[in-house]
Design a protein around this motif. Sequence first.
Motif, PDB file in Angstrom:
ATOM      1  N   VAL A 189       0.854  -1.187   0.000  1.00  0.00           N
ATOM      2  CA  VAL A 189       0.000   0.000   0.000  1.00  0.00           C
ATOM      3  C   VAL A 189       0.893   1.240   0.000  1.00  0.00           C
ATOM      4  N   GLU A 190       0.287   2.392  -0.305  1.00  0.00           N
ATOM      5  CA  GLU A 190       1.022   3.657  -0.304  1.00  0.00           C
ATOM      6  C   GLU A 190       0.241   4.719   0.456  1.00  0.00           C
ATOM      7  N   ASN A 191       0.962   5.482   1.255  1.00  0.00           N
ATOM      8  CA  ASN A 191       0.414   6.658   1.947  1.00  0.00           C
ATOM      9  C   ASN A 191      -0.838   6.361   2.771  1.00  0.00           C
ATOM     10  N   VAL A 192      -0.832   5.220   3.448  1.00  0.00           N
ATOM     11  CA  VAL A 192      -1.942   4.856   4.326  1.00  0.00           C
ATOM     12  C   VAL A 192      -1.741   5.523   5.687  1.00  0.00           C
ATOM     13  N   ALA A 193      -2.833   6.012   6.273  1.00  0.00           N
ATOM     14  CA  ALA A 193      -2.760   6.657   7.584  1.00  0.00           C
ATOM     15  C   ALA A 193      -2.228   5.691   8.628  1.00  0.00           C
ATOM     16  N   ALA A 194      -1.324   6.188   9.473  1.00  0.00           N
ATOM     17  CA  ALA A 194      -0.724   5.363  10.529  1.00  0.00           C
ATOM     18  C   ALA A 194      -0.534   6.211  11.774  1.00  0.00           C
ATOM     19  N   ILE A 195      -0.710   5.585  12.941  1.00  0.00           N
ATOM     20  CA  ILE A 195      -0.462   6.273  14.202  1.00  0.00           C
ATOM     21  C   ILE A 195       0.510   5.454  15.033  1.00  0.00           C
ATOM     22  N   LEU A 196       1.323   6.148  15.806  1.00  0.00           N
ATOM     23  CA  LEU A 196       2.261   5.486  16.711  1.00  0.00           C
ATOM     24  C   LEU A 196       1.658   5.524  18.108  1.00  0.00           C
ATOM     25  N   VAL A 197       1.292   4.345  18.622  1.00  0.00           N
ATOM     26  CA  VAL A 197       0.585   4.240  19.900  1.00  0.00           C
ATOM     27  C   VAL A 197       1.500   3.653  20.962  1.00  0.00           C
ATOM     28  N   GLU A 198       1.484   4.248  22.141  1.00  0.00           N
ATOM     29  CA  GLU A 198       2.288   3.764  23.272  1.00  0.00           C
ATOM     30  C   GLU A 198       1.369   3.325  24.408  1.00  0.00           C
ATOM     31  N   ASN A 199       1.680   2.160  24.992  1.00  0.00           N
ATOM     32  CA  ASN A 199       0.937   1.675  26.152  1.00  0.00           C
ATOM     33  C   ASN A 199       1.575   2.263  27.416  1.00  0.00           C
ATOM     34  N   ARG A 200       0.954   3.303  27.957  1.00  0.00           N
ATOM     35  CA  ARG A 200       1.476   3.972  29.141  1.00  0.00           C
ATOM     36  C   ARG A 200       0.820   3.479  30.427  1.00  0.00           C
ATOM     37  N   SER A 201       0.020   2.436  30.309  1.00  0.00           N
ATOM     38  CA  SER A 201      -0.623   1.876  31.501  1.00  0.00           C
ATOM     39  C   SER A 201       0.349   0.932  32.202  1.00  0.00           C
ATOM     40  N   GLN A 202      -0.126   0.294  33.241  1.00  0.00           N
ATOM     41  CA  GLN A 202       0.669  -0.700  33.965  1.00  0.00           C
ATOM     42  C   GLN A 202       0.181  -2.115  33.689  1.00  0.00           C
ATOM     43  N   GLN A 203      -0.633  -2.266  32.615  1.00  0.00           N
ATOM     44  CA  GLN A 203      -1.174  -3.575  32.279  1.00  0.00           C
ATOM     45  C   GLN A 203      -1.000  -3.858  30.788  1.00  0.00           C
ATOM     46  N   PHE A 204      -0.986  -5.139  30.460  1.00  0.00           N
ATOM     47  CA  PHE A 204      -0.895  -5.590  29.083  1.00  0.00           C
ATOM     48  C   PHE A 204      -2.179  -5.201  28.349  1.00  0.00           C
ATOM     49  N   LEU A 205      -2.040  -4.564  27.183  1.00  0.00           N
ATOM     50  CA  LEU A 205      -3.211  -4.192  26.393  1.00  0.00           C
ATOM     51  C   LEU A 205      -3.688  -5.391  25.587  1.00  0.00           C
ATOM     52  N   ASP A 206      -4.913  -5.829  25.847  1.00  0.00           N
ATOM     53  CA  ASP A 206      -5.499  -6.927  25.077  1.00  0.00           C
ATOM     54  C   ASP A 206      -5.900  -6.421  23.695  1.00  0.00           C
ATOM     55  N   TYR A 207      -6.758  -5.427  23.645  1.00  0.00           N
ATOM     56  CA  TYR A 207      -7.082  -4.788  22.370  1.00  0.00           C
ATOM     57  C   TYR A 207      -7.691  -3.411  22.607  1.00  0.00           C
ATOM     58  N   ALA A 208      -7.615  -2.582  21.579  1.00  0.00           N
ATOM     59  CA  ALA A 208      -8.197  -1.244  21.642  1.00  0.00           C
ATOM     60  C   ALA A 208      -8.616  -0.814  20.246  1.00  0.00           C
ATOM     61  N   THR A 209      -9.644   0.015  20.200  1.00  0.00           N
ATOM     62  CA  THR A 209     -10.086   0.645  18.958  1.00  0.00           C
ATOM     63  C   THR A 209     -10.022   2.151  19.155  1.00  0.00           C
ATOM     64  N   ILE A 210      -9.244   2.813  18.311  1.00  0.00           N
ATOM     65  CA  ILE A 210      -9.047   4.252  18.389  1.00  0.00           C
ATOM     66  C   ILE A 210      -9.625   4.874  17.122  1.00  0.00           C
ATOM     67  N   THR A 211     -10.424   5.924  17.268  1.00  0.00           N
ATOM     68  CA  THR A 211     -11.060   6.544  16.110  1.00  0.00           C
ATOM     69  C   THR A 211     -10.780   8.033  16.040  1.00  0.00           C
ATOM     70  N   TYR A 212     -10.647   8.502  14.808  1.00  0.00           N
ATOM     71  CA  TYR A 212     -10.467   9.919  14.511  1.00  0.00           C
ATOM     72  C   TYR A 212     -11.440  10.317  13.410  1.00  0.00           C
ATOM     73  N   TYR A 213     -11.744  11.607  13.362  1.00  0.00           N
ATOM     74  CA  TYR A 213     -12.523  12.172  12.261  1.00  0.00           C
ATOM     75  C   TYR A 213     -11.531  12.805  11.298  1.00  0.00           C
ATOM     76  N   VAL A 214     -11.513  12.304  10.061  1.00  0.00           N
ATOM     77  CA  VAL A 214     -10.511  12.737   9.081  1.00  0.00           C
ATOM     78  C   VAL A 214     -11.183  12.995   7.736  1.00  0.00           C
ATOM     79  N   GLY A 215     -11.192  14.227   7.294  1.00  0.00           N
ATOM     80  CA  GLY A 215     -11.693  14.548   5.966  1.00  0.00           C
ATOM     81  C   GLY A 215     -13.094  14.034   5.686  1.00  0.00           C
ATOM     82  N   GLY A 216     -13.970  14.148   6.653  1.00  0.00           N
ATOM     83  CA  GLY A 216     -15.340  13.711   6.470  1.00  0.00           C
ATOM     84  C   GLY A 216     -15.565  12.234   6.706  1.00  0.00           C
ATOM     85  N   LYS A 217     -14.531  11.503   7.106  1.00  0.00           N
ATOM     86  CA  LYS A 217     -14.646  10.073   7.342  1.00  0.00           C
ATOM     87  C   LYS A 217     -14.162   9.732   8.747  1.00  0.00           C
TER      88      LYS A 217
END
Length: 237
Positions: free
Chosen positions: A83-111
């Motif tokens: 793929v080319e130029n796909v949106a990507a974010i760098l996420v850090e786990n700053r908690s004190q527990q193992f992250l099982d899963y997460a869903t993060i959402t943003y509003y970008v260009g009407g989507k």
Amino acid sequence: MQTQNRIIFLNRLLKGKRLLSLLLVVLTLCFMLVGCDGGGTESTQGYFGEPVTEYKPTSAELYCLEITTYTGPFVEDGKSEDVENVAAILVENRSQQFLDYATITYYVGGKIATFNVTGLPVGKKAWVLEKDKLQLDGTHSFEFLDCESVFKKDAVTSTTDIAVETEGNTVTVKSKTGNTLKNVCIYYKNVNSDGNYLGGITYMLNFGTLSPGQTVQKESAHFGENSQIVRFSFQEE
């Protein structure tokens, strides 16, 4: 005021679909499982562009350090198609527990841009690619919407009950306990050239039942020299 109202509306919409979203993440986790496919080791290295916007925090526990574009194999669906130029974010786990899963959402260009991240150990960072391969052209602004996360406080990140050896794309496990171990699984992620995990995806290898001292081998096209085991799971009889 219009922007604020739009964000409030979208947040309500997202909350109304929260259970469905979490269910889809669980199904995605099932899709991520990797069995004995016997293939060669895949190349999963890509490259990231310059930040396209200022970082946007998600929560105190999960923090988005950077938003940028990604070009390379799309690892999130297990297919690794380029793929080319796909949106990507760098996420850090700053908690004190193992992250099982997460869903993060943003509003970008009407989507709504959605980023799913799984299996992230404490203090670790992962480049997470937008699940629908949303492409950026450098003109988009990101507005944070929501972060749904589940942490696993009892995650087994290391164990003396199982010995693990790796060679190429082959993983060998050996029971080191006097009890039978059932449903033995290892979970692993791949590391990008910058030292952060590449993708929100977490792969799994299932070794079944191990009797005392038994050794079992599995192969995975996704496993290689850049792979890192992040969790173990098993039941002891």
